[in-house]
Design an enzyme around this catalytic site. Structure first.
Site, short mmCIF file in Angstrom:
data_model
loop_
_atom_site.label_atom_id
_atom_site.label_comp_id
_atom_site.label_asym_id
_atom_site.label_seq_id
_atom_site.Cartn_x
_atom_site.Cartn_y
_atom_site.Cartn_z
N ASN A 34 -3.96 -10.47 -9.12
CA ASN A 34 -3.73 -11.51 -8.12
C ASN A 34 -4.51 -11.25 -6.83
O ASN A 34 -4.19 -11.80 -5.79
CB ASN A 34 -2.22 -11.66 -7.83
CG ASN A 34 -1.56 -10.35 -7.44
OD1 ASN A 34 -2.25 -9.39 -7.09
ND2 ASN A 34 -0.24 -10.30 -7.49
N ARG A 50 1.51 -5.19 3.25
CA ARG A 50 2.91 -4.77 3.19
C ARG A 50 3.47 -4.78 4.61
O ARG A 50 2.80 -4.36 5.56
CB ARG A 50 3.07 -3.37 2.59
CG ARG A 50 2.88 -3.31 1.07
CD ARG A 50 3.92 -4.12 0.31
NE ARG A 50 3.71 -4.10 -1.13
CZ ARG A 50 3.09 -5.06 -1.83
NH1 ARG A 50 2.62 -6.13 -1.22
NH2 ARG A 50 2.97 -4.96 -3.14
N GLN A 108 12.86 -7.00 1.12
CA GLN A 108 12.69 -8.26 0.42
C GLN A 108 13.80 -8.44 -0.59
O GLN A 108 14.00 -7.51 -1.37
CB GLN A 108 11.33 -8.32 -0.26
CG GLN A 108 10.20 -8.39 0.76
CD GLN A 108 8.84 -8.68 0.16
OE1 GLN A 108 7.92 -8.97 0.87
NE2 GLN A 108 8.69 -8.60 -1.14
N HIS A 127 7.27 -13.99 0.00
CA HIS A 127 6.20 -13.22 -0.66
C HIS A 127 5.70 -14.01 -1.88
O HIS A 127 6.20 -13.85 -2.99
CB HIS A 127 6.78 -11.86 -1.09
CG HIS A 127 5.73 -10.87 -1.45
ND1 HIS A 127 5.97 -9.53 -1.57
CD2 HIS A 127 4.42 -11.01 -1.72
CE1 HIS A 127 4.87 -8.90 -1.90
NE2 HIS A 127 3.90 -9.78 -2.01
P1 NDP Z 1 -7.59 -2.14 -3.69
O1 NDP Z 1 -7.11 -0.85 -4.24
O2 NDP Z 1 -8.71 -2.85 -4.35
O3 NDP Z 1 -8.02 -1.96 -2.19
C1 NDP Z 1 -7.29 -1.21 -1.29
C2 NDP Z 1 -8.27 -0.67 -0.30
O4 NDP Z 1 -7.51 -0.05 0.75
C3 NDP Z 1 -9.20 0.38 -0.87
O5 NDP Z 1 -10.52 0.02 -0.55
C4 NDP Z 1 -8.75 1.63 -0.13
O6 NDP Z 1 -9.78 2.49 0.19
C5 NDP Z 1 -8.27 1.07 1.15
N1 NDP Z 1 -7.45 1.98 1.93
C6 NDP Z 1 -6.46 2.76 1.50
N2 NDP Z 1 -5.95 3.43 2.55
C7 NDP Z 1 -6.62 3.05 3.64
C8 NDP Z 1 -6.56 3.40 4.99
N3 NDP Z 1 -5.69 4.30 5.43
N4 NDP Z 1 -7.43 2.81 5.86
C9 NDP Z 1 -8.33 1.91 5.42
N5 NDP Z 1 -8.44 1.55 4.12
C10 NDP Z 1 -7.59 2.11 3.26
O7 NDP Z 1 -6.30 -3.07 -3.59
P2 NDP Z 1 -6.20 -4.64 -3.44
O8 NDP Z 1 -7.26 -5.10 -2.50
O9 NDP Z 1 -6.10 -5.30 -4.76
O10 NDP Z 1 -4.76 -4.76 -2.75
C11 NDP Z 1 -4.53 -4.20 -1.46
C12 NDP Z 1 -3.05 -4.25 -1.13
O11 NDP Z 1 -2.67 -5.61 -0.97
C13 NDP Z 1 -2.14 -3.74 -2.24
O12 NDP Z 1 -1.97 -2.34 -2.18
C14 NDP Z 1 -0.85 -4.45 -1.94
O13 NDP Z 1 -0.08 -3.71 -1.03
C15 NDP Z 1 -1.29 -5.73 -1.28
N6 NDP Z 1 -1.12 -6.86 -2.18
C16 NDP Z 1 -0.32 -7.88 -1.75
C17 NDP Z 1 -0.06 -8.93 -2.59
C18 NDP Z 1 0.78 -10.07 -2.13
O14 NDP Z 1 1.26 -10.82 -2.98
N7 NDP Z 1 0.96 -10.28 -0.84
C19 NDP Z 1 -0.58 -8.98 -3.96
C20 NDP Z 1 -1.51 -7.92 -4.25
C21 NDP Z 1 -1.71 -6.89 -3.41
P3 NDP Z 1 -10.63 3.35 -0.82
O15 NDP Z 1 -10.44 2.76 -2.17
O16 NDP Z 1 -11.99 3.16 -0.26
O17 NDP Z 1 -10.07 4.70 -0.71
#
Ligand code: NDP
Length: 387
Positions: free
Chosen positions: A147, A285, A314, A333
């Site tokens: 998603n 989140r 939630q 959500h």
């Molecule tokens: P990804 O794993 O593709 O991307 C997450 C990114 O966050 C990675 O690039 C990671 O860095 C980076 N990251 C982690 N920690 C840090 C930090 N401290 N500072 C900066 N960057 C950081 O996940 P998605 O993009 O698919 O999803 C992201 C988040 O969105 C999920 O974890 C979830 O919490 C939320 N989400 C919400 C949804 C909703 O319905 N509202 C649905 C889906 C997701 P790197 O990999 O470079 O280490």
């Protein structure tokens, strides 16, 4: 035979839909970047139907019961006398969605003596205590990418909604008015604004790509830098930290997982360092932001708007201050649970179960915890307190 305990959100108030607004879903070949969509051996549902609520059962019942397994589906997830708590004691597998999370706390892990697999039907496994999963040898998996684009579209919608003052203007129409001055007194163009994302993973990068045609200046911070050709293509400015990035931005979107490094990142100090009148969009989140600091910043005008779809806890209680704070564009959500996304994460959940039940490896990109440590996607994107 396994007992699978599945926690899903409630059906619509008028019962399961008797029909749908559209016939079917567009066909997608693969995700951006090349990852294949879920590849289960089969599905027992019609894509485009409501699968994420109790009656939809993620389309799993025929498959599981056909193999002699037990499926228990409930929405009753909170508290020691909830059906979830009662059924957890002898469950082998727990499935839950971030939209209606079954919080798997350390106490619940201690009670769940048979638990071997916790599946997030969606993305984001922060409702699972990963330290406890590691300690108890429980595998945690989620349906990576299912998603991500759904959320990116929601983020773009919310940015435009806030900046252009869409929701208050819509309310003037519902109320029978035509008060143009009231509508436009807080309405701007996104063109020319500086927009920054905290994290440029699947969602963050998709948001950047979708905003580039709006002629915005794009910024990002992440733990790992994007390839130079992507930075060039989108004309991105990289910042080593959120602290460094946010003072430059008119709009900030949060797209990082919740883990110890990001919890409470947007506190009074960081929000205070943003431009006066910046917009903050958080579909990642809720606990990445200090709840009350957000309210105060909207009241003082430090933030011109806040929107998102993530809350803590939630479901949010009726008196949650984010329901009534000024200039917000919150939804429940929902961004990652469109009918389109449900078809993908129901298929992905089935793929994970098929692998696990047959003893085959779960796709690496779906793994968060396995073999007593962070694994796959989890090893890349998450951190735990013990590390
Ligand atoms: P990804 O794993 O593709 O991307 C997450 C990114 O966050 C990675 O690039 C990671 O860095 C980076 N990251 C982690 N920690 C840090 C930090 N401290 N500072 C900066 N960057 C950081 O996940 P998605 O993009 O698919 O999803 C992201 C988040 O969105 C999920 O974890 C979830 O919490 C939320 N989400 C919400 C949804 C909703 O319905 N509202 C649905 C889906 C997701 P790197 O990999 O470079 O280490």
């Amino acid at each position: 035979m396994a007992k699978v305990l599945c926690v899903l959100y409630d059906d619509p108030v008028d019962g399961p839909p008797s029909g749908y607004a559209r016939d079917g879903l567009p066909h997608l070949e693969r995700y951006p970047g090349g990852q294949t969509l879920p590849t289960p051996g089969g599905i027992d549902f019609t894509p485009g139907e409501l699968l994420g609520s109790v009656s939809g059962e993620l389309g799993l019942r025929r498959f599981l019961e056909g193999q002699g397994h037990t499926l228990v589906v409930t929405s009753d997830k909170d508290g020691a006398d909830s059906e979830f708590d009662r059924e957890l004691a002898d469950a082998d597998v727990v499935i839950s969605q971030p939209f209606w999370p079954a919080y798997l706390t350390a106490e619940r892990f201690a009670k769940a003596r048979n638990l071997k697999l916790a599946v997030t039907a969606g993305i984001g496994s922060d409702h699972v205590d990963l330290d406890a999963a590691i300690a108890h040898g429980v595998t945690v998996a989620e349906v990576t990418y299912c998603n991500s684009i759904s959320v990116a579209e929601h983020v773009v919608m919310m940015i435009l909604g806030l900046v252009r003052n869409y929701l208050p203007s819509y309310h003037w129409i519902l109320d029978g008015g035509w008060n143009i001055a009231d509508c436009v007194a807080r309405s701007y163009d996104v063109e020319g604004m500086h927009v920054g994302t905290v994290a440029a993973g699947r969602i963050g990068l998709a948001v950047l790509r979708r905003l580039a045609p709006f002629d915005t200046h794009l910024h990002y911070t992440d733990r790992h830098r994007l390839p130079a050709e992507v930075e060039r293509e989108l004309n991105l400015t990289f910042h080593p930290s959120a602290q460094d990035m946010v003072p430059h931005c008119d709009v900030v979107t949060i797209n990082a997982p919740l883990h110890p490094e990001t919890e409470n990142l947007f506190d009074e100090a960081l929000i205070g360092s943003m431009k006066r009148g910046a917009y903050l969009i958080n579909t990642a989140r809720a606990r990445i932001c200090d709840r009350d600091a957000v309210v105060r910043a909207l009241e003082s005008g430090q933030l011109a708007g806040y929107a998102g779809d993530v809350w803590y806890p939630q479901p949010a209680p009726a008196d949650h201050p984010w329901r009534s704070m000024p200039h917000h564009g919150m939804t429940p959500h929902i961004s990652g649970s469109t009918l389109s996304a449900q078809a993908r994460y129901a298929a992905g959940t089935r793929e994970i179960l098929e692998s696990w039940l047959s003893g085959a490896p779960i796709r690496d990109e779906y793994l968060i915890v396995d073999g007593g440590k962070l694994a796959g996607t989890g090893a890349h994107s998450y951190s735990v307190t013990a590390r």
